[in-house]
Scaffold this motif. Structure first.
Motif, short mmCIF file in Angstrom:
data_model
loop_
_atom_site.label_atom_id
_atom_site.label_comp_id
_atom_site.label_asym_id
_atom_site.label_seq_id
_atom_site.Cartn_x
_atom_site.Cartn_y
_atom_site.Cartn_z
N PRO A 1 0.82 -1.22 0.00
CA PRO A 1 0.00 0.00 0.00
C PRO A 1 0.85 1.27 0.00
O PRO A 1 0.34 2.33 -0.36
N ALA A 2 2.11 1.15 0.39
CA ALA A 2 2.97 2.34 0.40
C ALA A 2 3.70 2.55 -0.92
O ALA A 2 4.47 3.49 -1.05
N ALA A 3 3.46 1.68 -1.89
CA ALA A 3 4.06 1.91 -3.21
C ALA A 3 3.58 3.24 -3.75
O ALA A 3 2.47 3.68 -3.45
N ARG A 4 4.42 3.87 -4.54
CA ARG A 4 4.10 5.22 -4.98
C ARG A 4 3.03 5.28 -6.07
O ARG A 4 2.43 6.29 -6.31
N SER A 5 2.85 4.17 -6.77
CA SER A 5 1.77 4.15 -7.77
C SER A 5 1.13 2.77 -7.73
O SER A 5 1.73 1.80 -7.26
N SER A 6 -0.08 2.70 -8.24
CA SER A 6 -0.79 1.42 -8.20
C SER A 6 -0.11 0.41 -9.13
O SER A 6 -0.12 -0.79 -8.85
N THR B 1 -5.61 5.18 -9.60
CA THR B 1 -5.73 4.72 -8.20
C THR B 1 -6.84 3.70 -7.99
O THR B 1 -6.77 2.90 -7.08
#
Lengths: 458, 458
Positions: free
Chosen positions: B157-162, B412
Motif C-alpha cells: 500500500p505504500a508503493a508510490r503508484s498502483s 488509483t
C-alpha cells in the motif's frame, strides 16, 4: 495579474526558488500510505455524526469528535470556539409531482433547498433556462404571478472543470428562488446542480431576502427534470404540486474546532489548514466535507508523527456552518482578527486523487514554489497552480490580506455526489484520501517554513 | 538513461521547444466534451461483446464491431489483420474451500487463473509470502511435494503508484504456479492482485512451462485470502480443496483491427494509437481495456471531426489477445516489420481522469515536449512524464527502435477492478473517459506533426 513595471523585475529574479524537501515527502508518504489513518478517521466521523447540519444534535456530536480527535493526535491548544449559526430543518419529507392532462400524476424525485420555507402549492408551471433567463424576464418587465417556476439549466458539460460547470449554473439555486418570488411565483423547482445522470436530487442553500417573499423551493433529480421538461414541452402538464415542511428556527451556538502545532520560530504567524465540519443531511457528507476534515486532521497527525517542527504555527480549523450561512468562517475572522495569518489553505473539493496545491498568489510566486513540489511527482501531485481558496477561509484571508489556497484534487466525480444522498463513505477511496492528506501535510510544512514575505509579489 | 558525452550538448540546446496548439486543444475539448461519444462507444462495445477473451465468439463480435465503428468514424484502410491466438476457456465454475479441524468448511471466493488446467485436488496447504518466498524455498532446496501452496503477498500500500504495487506482487500470479508445480505442489491459490478490500477475485494469466507440470491455479478474493491465512495461522486447516474445469483448446485465428488517418506529408511514417480489444471474462472489461479502445477510437474521430490533417499517418490498432498471450502485439510487429514507426502510444491503464502523456524518451526530449502540453492545463492534464508504454505496442516498438508511450491517467482505482467482476460499465465515468480521448487526440496530432528525428535524443 500582469507583472508591474520592469524596474521591479530584478528584485523578483534574485529571490531563489523554494527548495524541495524529498526526505519529508518520503517520510509522509511512507507513514501515510502505510498507516492509512485518514480513512479510519472518516469512518469514525461518519459513524459518530453522519448528519451534522448546523444546529442539529449531529453537529454537536461531530464537534465533540473533532475535539477528541485533535487531542488524540496530539495537537496543542485544542478548543471549541463558539459562533452563532442559523438553524434550519428539513422536517417531514418533501414532495413534488406534476398532474398530467390524462389525469395521471408524474412523481418527481425532489428535495427541499436549504432556506426553503414550509408550504404546499399547486399551480401551472413555466420552465426557464436558469437564472439568466429569469433575469431577462425581470428586465423585460415580465411577471410569474401565480406560477411555479422550473429552472432547468444544465451544468455545461463542455466546461473545463467541474467547478466551472457548477459555478455557471449555481445561480438558479442560490438566487433563482428569491428572484422568482419577487416576480410573483408561488414555488420554484430547479434542476439539481449535478453532473450525474441519475435521479438523486441535490440540495444546497438558497437565499431569500429578509424583507422579500419566501416560497417553497426544491431541487429535482436530473432524470425527473428531464421528464418534467419533456412533459411541459409536449403540453401535457396541467399543474405542478410542491410540498415542503421546512422550519427556520432561532440561531444556535455552534463551534469551530481548532487545534495547533505551535511554530518553533514564528509561533505568532499562522498557517491555517481548514475544512468544514457541517454537511447537508441528504447524504452523510463523506466528500463534502468529511474528506476535507480528515485531510487536515491526518495532515497534522502526519507532521507530528514525522517529527516536523514547523517554523510558523500550523493551525487546523474545522469550521461550523459552511453549508447554510458561513457563520464559522465569519466568526473565525472576527475572533482572530488581530492575529498574523501567513497563508490559509482549505480542503473542500472532495477526497479525490490529489493533484497538488492551488494558491491565489502571483504567477511569479507560483514559479518560485514549483520546484518545492517536485518530490510529489512520485504520486503525480506536483502541480502548483493559481487560484484556489475556500468559502470558510475567505473572510479571514480578506481581513488579514493573506493569500489563500486549497488542496487541489481530481474533482470530476465531485458534483455527481455533492449535497446528495450519494455522498456516503462508499464513494470515498481510501488511498486517494490518504494521498490528499500527505500532499496537504507536505505543503503545510513547506509554507510554514518559508522566509518572511515569500508569498507576496515583491 | 544518462545523457551522452558533452560534445552533443550544443546540438540538443539549439533544438526549439515544441509549440503548443491551443486552438486544437480547444476544438477537441469543445467537441469531445460537448458530444461525449467515447462513453456511447463503450456502451455499445459492452453490449455487443461483454465477453471477448481470445478465441471466444465474443471476440469475433468485438472485432466486427470495431471494424464497423472505424468505418463509421471515417477511418481509411480499415481491416482485420489475422493472428493465431491461444484459446483457453474457464469451463464450469471453479471452487475453493478449506476443511477445518472442527469439521466445518471455509468456502473461499475464487476464480481460476488464465492458463490453469482442469483438476480437482485436496491437500494440506502451506502459505508463502509471494514469489520471492517461493524462490527462496527453491534456493534452499525445499520441497512442496503434495501440498497446495497459498501465495499471500499483498500489493504494497505504500508503493508510490498502483502499477508499482501491482508489479511488486504480480510474480506470484505470473510465475508462482509454475515454480510451485516444479517443487512438487499439486495446486496453487494466490491472493488476488487487488487494491480493494472486498472479496471479489481477480484473474489474469499464469505461465506454465510447456515441458513442466501444470496444476490448478486460482486467485482468492482478498477477504477470503485473509480468512484462509488466519485459519492457517491458528492451525485450524486440515486441507484445502481446489476444483477447476478449464480447457486449453487449439489456437484460433483472431484479428487485430486497424484503421488510419493517412498522413498528409509523410504518410509512410506511422503514429500508432493502440489498445487491446480482448478482455478477461470475469467482468466486462470496461476499464481493461474497453476504455482504452474507446480512447483511441474517439481520439481518431475527434481528429477527423475537427478537420485535423496530420503530417504522418495516425493508425488506430485494436490488438487481439493481450490478456492471455500477446499474440496481437507480436503478430502486428511481424506483419508491419518493414514499416517506419515514428512513435507508438497505448492506452491500457483504464478510463480514469487523464494526467497527460507518458513517453519513454530521454528527459531532454520530454523537456522540449512539455510546452506543447500547456493547453491541456485547462483540464489539469498537461503532464509530460518519462516512462510509459504498453504490452501490445512493445514488440513493434522494439523491432522498429521506436519510442513508445501511453496515455497517462489516474489509476488509483484501476487495480480495485482489473480482471474482476467489478470491471463493468458502471465503474467508468463518462467525463473522465472523454477527457482521456481528448488528451490522446491532442498528443497524436502533435506527435504526428513533429519534425524528423524530434523524438530522438540527438
Amino acid at each position: 495579474m500582469l507583472p508591474p513595471a520592469s524596474e521591479t523585475a530584478p528584485a523578483r529574479d534574485v529571490r531563489p526558488a523554494v527548495a524541495a524537501r524529498p526526505e519529508l515527502a518520503q517520510a509522509l508518504l511512507d507513514r501515510g500510505l502505510g498507516e492509512r489513518r485518514a480513512y479510519g478517521m472518516l469512518v469514525e466521523l461518519l459513524e459518530v455524526a453522519p448528519k451534522r447540519l448546523a444546529g442539529s444534535p449531529g453537529y454537536e456530536a461531530a464537534a465533540r469528535w473533532a475535539e477528541r480527535t485533535m487531542q488524540d493526535i496530539g495537537l496543542a491548544n485544542v478548543r471549541m470556539e463558539p459562533v452563532m449559526a442559523p438553524h434550519w430543518e428539513r422536517g417531514d419529507p418533501e414532495r413534488a409531482s406534476a398532474r398530467l392532462a390524462d389525469g395521471s400524476a408524474l412523481e418527481l424525485s425532489a428535495c427541499a433547498l436549504g432556506g426553503s420555507p414550509a408550504g404546499s402549492v399547486t399551480a401551472p408551471a413555466v420552465e426557464l433556462n436558469g437564472l439568466a433567463a429569469l433575469a431577462e424576464l425581470e428586465a423585460a418587465g415580465g411577471s410569474l404571478q401565480g406560477r411555479i417556476v422550473f429552472l432547468n439549466q444544465r451544468m455545461n458539460p463542455a466546461a473545463r472543470s467541474s467547478f466551472q460547470a457548477y459555478g455557471g449554473a449555481a445561480g438558479q439555486r442560490t438566487r433563482g428562488p428569491a428572484l422568482a418570488a419577487k416576480l410573483g411565483a408561488v414555488g420554484v423547482v430547479i434542476r439539481s446542480l449535478s453532473s450525474a445522470d441519475d435521479d438523486v436530487p441535490h440540495t444546497g442553500m438558497t437565499r431569500f431576502e429578509d424583507a422579500g417573499p419566501k416560497i417553497p423551493a426544491l431541487a429535482l433529480g436530473v432524470q425527473s427534470a428531464e421528464r418534467l421538461s419533456a412533459a411541459l414541452a409536449a403540453g401535457k402538464v396541467e399543474s405542478v404540486t410542491l410540498e415542503t415542511h421546512c422550519r427556520e428556527l432561532a440561531d444556535r451556538e455552534q463551534w469551530n474546532v481548532v487545534g495547533e502545532i505551535a511554530g518553533s520560530k514564528w509561533p505568532e504567524e499562522v498557517v491555517v489548514l481548514g475544512a468544514h465540519l457541517d454537511a447537508w443531511e441528504t447524504g452523510d457528507g463523506a466528500h463534502d466535507d468529511g474528506a476535507g476534515c480528515t485531510h487536515v486532521l491526518e495532515a497534522a497527525r502526519l507532521l507530528l508523527a514525522c517529527g516536523v517542527a514547523p517554523l510558523r504555527t500550523v493551525r487546523v480549523v474545522l469550521f461550523a456552518n459552511e453549508e447554510n450561512g458561513l457563520a464559522g468562517g465569519r466568526g473565525y475572522a472576527e475572533a482572530h482578527a488581530g492575529e498574523a495569518h501567513f497563508v490559509l489553505i482549505e480542503s473542500d473539493s472532495g477526497g479525490g486523487t490529489p493533484r497538488g496545491l492551488g494558491l491565489s498568489v502571483d504567477e511569479h510566486v507560483l514559479e518560485r514554489l514549483r520546484p518545492a513540489g517536485a518530490p510529489l511527482a512520485a504520486i503525480a501531485a506536483e502541480r502548483v497552480s493559481g487560484g484556489g481558496g475556500g468559502a470558510d477561509i475567505g473572510p479571514m484571508a480578506e481581513r488579514a490580506g493573506a493569500p489563500e489556497g486549497s488542496l487541489s484534487v481530481d474533482d470530476t466525480r465531485y458534483f455527481d455526489l455533492h449535497h446528495s444522498a450519494n455522498d456516503v463513505l462508499e464513494s470515498v477511496h481510501p488511498r486517494q484520501l490518504e494521498l490528499g492528506a500527505v500532499v496537504l501535510a507536505y505543503w503545510a510544512a513547506v509554507l510554514a517554513d518559508l522566509g518572511p514575505g515569500e508569498l507576496s509579489y515583491n
